[in-house]
Write an enzyme that holds these catalytic residues in place. Sequence first.
Site, PDB file in Angstrom:
ATOM      1  N   CYS A 144      -0.082  -8.053  -0.584  1.00  0.00           N
ATOM      2  CA  CYS A 144      -0.832  -6.864  -0.141  1.00  0.00           C
ATOM      3  C   CYS A 144      -1.063  -6.912   1.360  1.00  0.00           C
ATOM      4  O   CYS A 144      -2.187  -6.766   1.837  1.00  0.00           O
ATOM      5  CB  CYS A 144      -2.154  -6.775  -0.901  1.00  0.00           C
ATOM      6  N   ASP A 188      16.180 -10.009   9.265  1.00  0.00           N
ATOM      7  CA  ASP A 188      15.148  -8.967   9.290  1.00  0.00           C
ATOM      8  C   ASP A 188      15.729  -7.580   9.576  1.00  0.00           C
ATOM      9  O   ASP A 188      15.395  -6.620   8.889  1.00  0.00           O
ATOM     10  CB  ASP A 188      14.087  -9.333  10.335  1.00  0.00           C
ATOM     11  N   HIS A 226       9.860 -15.191  -1.268  1.00  0.00           N
ATOM     12  CA  HIS A 226      10.563 -14.201  -2.095  1.00  0.00           C
ATOM     13  C   HIS A 226      11.317 -14.819  -3.274  1.00  0.00           C
ATOM     14  O   HIS A 226      11.168 -14.392  -4.414  1.00  0.00           O
ATOM     15  CB  HIS A 226      11.553 -13.402  -1.238  1.00  0.00           C
ATOM     16  N   ARG A 276      11.643 -17.731  13.077  1.00  0.00           N
ATOM     17  CA  ARG A 276      11.682 -18.832  12.117  1.00  0.00           C
ATOM     18  C   ARG A 276      12.899 -18.606  11.208  1.00  0.00           C
ATOM     19  O   ARG A 276      13.442 -17.482  11.160  1.00  0.00           O
ATOM     20  CB  ARG A 276      10.371 -18.897  11.338  1.00  0.00           C
ATOM     21  N   LYS A 298      13.075  -7.296   1.783  1.00  0.00           N
ATOM     22  CA  LYS A 298      14.120  -8.143   2.359  1.00  0.00           C
ATOM     23  C   LYS A 298      13.540  -9.437   2.935  1.00  0.00           C
ATOM     24  O   LYS A 298      12.411  -9.389   3.414  1.00  0.00           O
ATOM     25  CB  LYS A 298      14.837  -7.374   3.459  1.00  0.00           C
ATOM     26  N   ILE A 329       3.118  -4.230   5.059  1.00  0.00           N
ATOM     27  CA  ILE A 329       4.090  -3.253   4.533  1.00  0.00           C
ATOM     28  C   ILE A 329       3.566  -2.607   3.244  1.00  0.00           C
ATOM     29  O   ILE A 329       3.837  -1.432   2.970  1.00  0.00           O
ATOM     30  CB  ILE A 329       5.482  -3.896   4.328  1.00  0.00           C
ATOM     31  N   ALA A 330       2.786  -3.361   2.472  1.00  0.00           N
ATOM     32  CA  ALA A 330       2.174  -2.778   1.271  1.00  0.00           C
ATOM     33  C   ALA A 330       1.204  -1.671   1.685  1.00  0.00           C
ATOM     34  O   ALA A 330       1.270  -0.543   1.167  1.00  0.00           O
ATOM     35  CB  ALA A 330       1.450  -3.862   0.470  1.00  0.00           C
TER      36      ALA A 330
END
Length: 359
Positions: A11, A174, A80, A166, A98, A14-15
Site C-alpha cells: 500500500c 524499471d 515480488h 540497486r 514490474k 503506486i497503490a
Amino acid sequence: MSRLPIGILGCGAIARNAYLPSFTTHYSGEVELFACADAVPAAAAACAEKFGIPRVLSPEELLADPGIALVVNLTIPEAHEELNRKALLAGKHVYCEKPLALSRAEAIHLGKIAAEQGRMLAVAPDTILGAPHQAARKALDAGAVGTVRHVSAWCSLHIGLERYYRPAAGPILDFGPYYVGLMVFLLGPVTRVAALGAPVELPKEDGTKETFAPQTPSHAAVALQFASGATGTLGLSTDACIYESGIEVLGTSGRITVPDPNKFEGASHLKTYQEDVDLPADFALDGRHRGAGVADMAWALRDRRPHRLGNAFCVHCTELLVSILESLDTGRAVDLSTTCERPAPMAPRTAPHPFAWAG
Ligand SMILES: NC(=O)c1ccc[n+]([C@@H]2O[C@H](COP(=O)([O-])OP(=O)(O)OC[C@H]3O[C@@H](n4cnc5c(N)ncnc54)[C@H](O)[C@@H]3O)[C@@H](O)[C@H]2O)c1
C-alpha cells in the site's frame, strides 16, 4: 453475480496514487476491493480508510484468505517473486507490478507454477491496453505499413537518487518493461538480444561533487532480433537525459509512431506515401488507466478466455529484461529460452454490457 474480489498487497505510492484511484472509479464495475495488506500495517490501514477497503489484513492473512480471487502485488521489486509464488501456490490469480522477478529462472518458475495451478499471471505495465497502443496494433495487423522490418525506441529520464540504482531497479528493470512490453505486443517474441554500455559513476544529489558507483547499469543500447525476422533498437538510460520517449515501427511501406508506453495518452500516427494521419482508437475496455490489466483479467475470467497480458507473455518479457542485464554484464548476445504469442488485441467498442463475474 459479483465483481472480481481482489486483495491489494503493498500500500505504497503506486497503490495510493494510481491503482486504488482506478479501482474505485474506472474499474469499480469489474473489481471489488476485498482487502489490503502491507508489511507496515499503518500503510494498509491508511489506504483502507481512504479508499473504503473493508478489511486490513497481514500479508500472510491476505494470501490465505479464501475470499480473494486475485492478488495485486504492489510491493517493492525485491519482494515480488516470493509473494507472487506464495499467492499462486495459495490458488490466487496474480497481477504484479514490474518486475515480475529478478532472474530468468525465477520468472520461468513462476510461469510453471501458474500453469500447474491453472491461474493467471500478469505483470505491469498494462499500458499496452491503452487506446493509442491498441490503435497501432490494429493498423499493423491490417497491413498499414506493409511488412514490419524494424522497431525503435529510446527512453531516458534523469533520476539522481542513489537508492534507485540497486540491482532490482535502475532503468533496465524499471523503464524497460514499458518498451519491451509494447515491442513484443506489436511485433511478437524476441529470439536474441545484445546490449552495450560501460559502467559510469553518477553524481550524488547531495550538492557535493562526489559520485557513486551504481549497482545496476544506468545506460544501455540494446539490439533485438524478433522471431518474425524484424529487428529492434532500444535505448534505456538515466544518463542521457532528454526525455522524449516513444516508439517507431517501420515497415516496407510506411511508419507508425506510437506515443510513450509509460503513459496511456496521445495518439499513434501513421505515415505512408499516401497517408499522414492520427489513428482512430475506440476499444471495448476503457484501458486508459493503471489497473486496466486487472480489469482485463476480470473480463477474461468471466468470459473464460486467456487474459491479454498472458502468462507466457509476462515470462518472456521478464526474460528479455534480465537478458539485457546479462548481455551488458558478459558483453555477449543472449539467445532467449522462452517465447510467447502476441497478446490478443482489444475488441472494438460495441454496445456496453455490464460486468458480472461468475466466480
Ligand atoms: N511509484 C511509482 O511512480 C511507480 C510507477 C510505476 C510502477 N511502480 C512500481 O510499483 C511497485 C511499488 O512501488 P512504490 O513506488 O509504490 O513503492 P513504495 O515503497 O512506495 O510502496 C511499496 C509498499 O510495499 C510494502 N512492502 C514491501 N515489502 C513488502 C512485503 N514483503 N510484504 C508486504 N508489503 C511490502 C512497503 O511497506 C510499501 O508500503 C514497484 O514495483 C515499482 O516498480 C511504481
